[in-house]
Design a protein around this motif. Sequence first.
Motif, mmCIF file in Angstrom:
data_model
loop_
_atom_site.group_PDB
_atom_site.id
_atom_site.type_symbol
_atom_site.label_atom_id
_atom_site.label_comp_id
_atom_site.label_asym_id
_atom_site.label_seq_id
_atom_site.Cartn_x
_atom_site.Cartn_y
_atom_site.Cartn_z
ATOM 1 N N ARG A 117 0.823 -1.211 0.000
ATOM 2 C CA ARG A 117 0.000 0.000 0.000
ATOM 3 C C ARG A 117 0.853 1.254 0.000
ATOM 4 O O ARG A 117 0.346 2.350 0.200
ATOM 5 N N GLN A 156 -2.604 -2.234 -3.316
ATOM 6 C CA GLN A 156 -3.869 -1.664 -2.859
ATOM 7 C C GLN A 156 -3.696 -0.169 -2.619
ATOM 8 O O GLN A 156 -2.610 0.290 -2.242
ATOM 9 N N GLN A 162 -10.643 -1.780 -7.191
ATOM 10 C CA GLN A 162 -11.241 -0.518 -6.748
ATOM 11 C C GLN A 162 -10.324 0.666 -7.074
ATOM 12 O O GLN A 162 -10.774 1.694 -7.582
ATOM 13 N N SER A 169 2.827 -7.027 5.021
ATOM 14 C CA SER A 169 2.178 -5.810 4.566
ATOM 15 C C SER A 169 3.184 -4.660 4.559
ATOM 16 O O SER A 169 3.896 -4.434 5.538
ATOM 17 N N VAL A 184 3.377 -0.538 4.054
ATOM 18 C CA VAL A 184 2.558 0.676 3.979
ATOM 19 C C VAL A 184 3.442 1.881 3.749
ATOM 20 O O VAL A 184 4.636 1.838 3.988
ATOM 21 N N ALA A 225 -1.500 4.650 9.818
ATOM 22 C CA ALA A 225 -0.221 4.132 9.335
ATOM 23 C C ALA A 225 0.229 4.766 8.031
ATOM 24 O O ALA A 225 1.408 4.934 7.792
ATOM 25 N N GLN A 279 -11.124 2.479 5.217
ATOM 26 C CA GLN A 279 -12.006 1.872 4.211
ATOM 27 C C GLN A 279 -11.402 0.570 3.685
ATOM 28 O O GLN A 279 -12.092 -0.456 3.579
ATOM 29 N N ALA A 280 -10.103 0.600 3.357
ATOM 30 C CA ALA A 280 -9.446 -0.589 2.806
ATOM 31 C C ALA A 280 -9.458 -1.737 3.811
ATOM 32 O O ALA A 280 -9.707 -2.893 3.458
ATOM 33 N N ILE A 331 -3.023 -8.090 10.208
ATOM 34 C CA ILE A 331 -2.853 -6.922 9.330
ATOM 35 C C ILE A 331 -3.336 -5.680 10.060
ATOM 36 O O ILE A 331 -4.373 -5.692 10.727
ATOM 37 N N ASN A 332 -2.569 -4.621 9.906
ATOM 38 C CA ASN A 332 -2.960 -3.328 10.478
ATOM 39 C C ASN A 332 -3.234 -2.334 9.348
ATOM 40 O O ASN A 332 -2.479 -2.258 8.385
ATOM 41 N N TYR A 333 -4.291 -1.613 9.494
ATOM 42 C CA TYR A 333 -4.608 -0.544 8.536
ATOM 43 C C TYR A 333 -4.739 0.768 9.287
ATOM 44 O O TYR A 333 -5.315 0.832 10.323
#
Lengths: 107, 130
Positions: A8, A40, A72, A105, A107, B22, B38-39, B128-130
């Motif tokens: 991301r 994403q 998306q 992941s 970011v 993040a 949202q993701a 998982i962290n968003y």
Amino acid sequence: MKISLIIRTSGTVPNQCERIQDFIQSAVDQGHEIKQCFFQGAGVAAALGDQTLSRWRQLATLTGAELLLCSQAVEASALSVPEPFVVAGLGALVEAAVNADRLVSFV
Amino acid sequence: MPTGWCLLSNQRSWLITLSGGAAPNTDDSDGVDRTALQAGLDLALAAGAFGQRVTLVFAGSGVGLVTHTTDAEDPLYRLLGSAPFYDIDSVYILDGATPQTAFRNDLHVTAMSHKEWLAAAGEAHVVINY
């Protein structure tokens, strides 16, 4: 070990794409298997940048990993999708997470 | 072999934490990264739809989605309200909750300590962290 990635990271973060690509190369060198990279959000545009695209192609050939762009984000930005990237939904990400030993992941 | 065995063999435990803090770019006037929230919520619902066991935790900027609000028309707030339809019956709030905290009344919200969150992360197959 089977590894899948969620990416991301924005293209505005210096050298972040290169670090991710180095991580993949290093993981493969150590005998791990990269199953999927799921891009994403801001990671989608960053993946298609001129500076990173050619190396993603090399890594896809090297690893056989799927390079998936979140549908998306692709639709929201009206991006054209070059090979070997493929547009996919969250179901593909769920499947990859289930089948991988590790989901990493960025970011 | 029972039909359900195949389904269960693909079921994993997920710990998804929504803090909205993040990502480097914020796109909301209050500094909350709504795109991350949202993701993460989209992924949680997708995982639930595919039969995964999802533990959904809210922290930081995500806490506003589980506390009582007068702005119930917020799209993310409404989307979270559909979680029970994806077999996510309980959500958690990481620290920060006081006895006076008023949670939204359409979800079962439970306080989770940092120690409990670490334990959940250790047990989950996907974190998982968003």
